[in-house]
Design an enzyme around this catalytic site. Sequence first.
Site, PDB file in Angstrom:
ATOM      1  N   ARG A  59      21.539  13.207  -7.254  1.00 53.21           N
ATOM      2  CA  ARG A  59      21.166  12.919  -8.640  1.00 53.21           C
ATOM      3  C   ARG A  59      19.745  13.394  -8.914  1.00 53.21           C
ATOM      4  O   ARG A  59      18.904  13.502  -8.018  1.00 53.21           O
ATOM      5  CB  ARG A  59      21.294  11.429  -8.934  1.00 53.21           C
ATOM      6  CG  ARG A  59      20.341  10.541  -8.129  1.00 53.21           C
ATOM      7  CD  ARG A  59      19.098  10.172  -8.926  1.00 53.21           C
ATOM      8  NE  ARG A  59      18.143   9.376  -8.153  1.00 53.21           N
ATOM      9  CZ  ARG A  59      17.074   9.863  -7.583  1.00 53.21           C
ATOM     10  NH1 ARG A  59      16.854  11.184  -7.608  1.00 53.21           N
ATOM     11  NH2 ARG A  59      16.208   9.097  -6.942  1.00 53.21           N
ATOM     12  N   VAL A  60      19.488  13.705 -10.203  1.00 58.42           N
ATOM     13  CA  VAL A  60      18.129  13.951 -10.682  1.00 58.42           C
ATOM     14  C   VAL A  60      17.696  12.703 -11.431  1.00 58.42           C
ATOM     15  O   VAL A  60      18.424  12.200 -12.289  1.00 58.42           O
ATOM     16  CB  VAL A  60      18.065  15.184 -11.600  1.00 58.42           C
ATOM     17  CG1 VAL A  60      16.687  15.304 -12.239  1.00 58.42           C
ATOM     18  CG2 VAL A  60      18.373  16.455 -10.817  1.00 58.42           C
ATOM     19  N   LYS A 128      12.359  -2.671   6.254  1.00 61.56           N
ATOM     20  CA  LYS A 128      11.477  -3.340   5.303  1.00 61.56           C
ATOM     21  C   LYS A 128      11.639  -4.850   5.450  1.00 61.56           C
ATOM     22  O   LYS A 128      12.605  -5.334   6.051  1.00 61.56           O
ATOM     23  CB  LYS A 128      11.824  -2.913   3.873  1.00 61.56           C
ATOM     24  CG  LYS A 128      11.493  -1.455   3.565  1.00 61.56           C
ATOM     25  CD  LYS A 128      11.737  -1.147   2.090  1.00 61.56           C
ATOM     26  CE  LYS A 128      11.366   0.283   1.759  1.00 61.56           C
ATOM     27  NZ  LYS A 128      11.574   0.598   0.316  1.00 61.56           N
ATOM     28  N   HIS A 136      14.634   8.048   5.583  1.00 66.21           N
ATOM     29  CA  HIS A 136      14.184   8.816   4.430  1.00 66.21           C
ATOM     30  C   HIS A 136      13.416  10.068   4.862  1.00 66.21           C
ATOM     31  O   HIS A 136      12.573   9.997   5.765  1.00 66.21           O
ATOM     32  CB  HIS A 136      13.266   7.981   3.539  1.00 66.21           C
ATOM     33  CG  HIS A 136      13.969   6.867   2.819  1.00 66.21           C
ATOM     34  ND1 HIS A 136      13.420   6.222   1.730  1.00 66.21           N
ATOM     35  CD2 HIS A 136      15.178   6.291   3.011  1.00 66.21           C
ATOM     36  CE1 HIS A 136      14.261   5.291   1.298  1.00 66.21           C
ATOM     37  NE2 HIS A 136      15.321   5.311   2.071  1.00 66.21           N
ATOM     38  N   GLU A 155      14.118  14.278  -2.048  1.00 66.34           N
ATOM     39  CA  GLU A 155      14.179  13.127  -1.162  1.00 66.34           C
ATOM     40  C   GLU A 155      15.589  13.025  -0.590  1.00 66.34           C
ATOM     41  O   GLU A 155      16.567  13.078  -1.336  1.00 66.34           O
ATOM     42  CB  GLU A 155      13.835  11.827  -1.876  1.00 66.34           C
ATOM     43  CG  GLU A 155      13.845  10.634  -0.913  1.00 66.34           C
ATOM     44  CD  GLU A 155      13.766   9.286  -1.602  1.00 66.34           C
ATOM     45  OE1 GLU A 155      12.858   8.511  -1.267  1.00 66.34           O
ATOM     46  OE2 GLU A 155      14.627   8.998  -2.456  1.00 66.34           O
ATOM     47  N   ALA A 167      22.435  -1.997   0.536  1.00 63.02           N
ATOM     48  CA  ALA A 167      21.375  -1.482  -0.340  1.00 63.02           C
ATOM     49  C   ALA A 167      21.826  -1.474  -1.798  1.00 63.02           C
ATOM     50  O   ALA A 167      21.037  -1.759  -2.708  1.00 63.02           O
ATOM     51  CB  ALA A 167      20.964  -0.082   0.093  1.00 63.02           C
ATOM     52  N   HIS A 171      20.006  -3.680  -4.645  1.00 63.39           N
ATOM     53  CA  HIS A 171      19.447  -3.010  -5.826  1.00 63.39           C
ATOM     54  C   HIS A 171      19.946  -3.683  -7.110  1.00 63.39           C
ATOM     55  O   HIS A 171      19.160  -3.921  -8.044  1.00 63.39           O
ATOM     56  CB  HIS A 171      19.832  -1.534  -5.818  1.00 63.39           C
ATOM     57  CG  HIS A 171      19.373  -0.795  -7.036  1.00 63.39           C
ATOM     58  ND1 HIS A 171      18.062  -0.406  -7.221  1.00 63.39           N
ATOM     59  CD2 HIS A 171      20.048  -0.378  -8.147  1.00 63.39           C
ATOM     60  CE1 HIS A 171      17.939   0.213  -8.376  1.00 63.39           C
ATOM     61  NE2 HIS A 171      19.132   0.241  -8.960  1.00 63.39           N
TER      62      HIS A 171
END
Length: 217
Positions: A59-60, A128, A136, A155, A167, A171
Amino acid sequence: MELDLAASSTNITDDINTWEEVNLLYNAALKQITTKIEILNEEFQEVHRYNPIEHVKARVKAPESIVKKLKRNGYESTIGNMVRYVNDIAGIRIICSFTSDIYRIAEMISNQKDIQVITVKDYIMNPKNSGYRSYHMIVSLPVYLSDRIVNVKVEIQIRTVAMDFWASLEHKIQYKFEGKAPGHINEELTECAEMVANLDARMLQLNEEILAIEGEH
């Protein structure tokens, strides 16, 4: 971090002035890296009779999300700042079955001669505080236009199916509560993250045992 660019190539911040140009370049970069990943997966299937990649999402980032990120980090909302300070305008997520696949895929990507790895953050070895786990990479690759070559950042996130499920849920919860979820929900999420990590470890061990038995026969 400054990139060492060839004389024939330009930094994306040099002469990009509109969102349309930014969108064109980042979409082109995503198409190129997606094709590379598909080829690597097909080659792996041919050589090892095994597909390490379950599926790929690309995705952008939406302009409003980029503007929010710039403001959050104290930058003015300009095209130059977008491409200079926001490293995840173009993002690709690679979902695989086992944690061992994550590092195998990362190595295959790093070995591509026209891909430059800028930074790596290993949230699998160093999760985290929330329990988030993923691998990443920020990379740069050349986009070939009619009159020049432009180096564009992408990324890459690599994670297992179980990590991706966690995740995605985390989110949605944080979005719903605008990053201020009740404490007991955050605690539950952290506990679930540990369960996911244990599940990944057990599934990897099970797969290795199956492979060993197949090898014996």
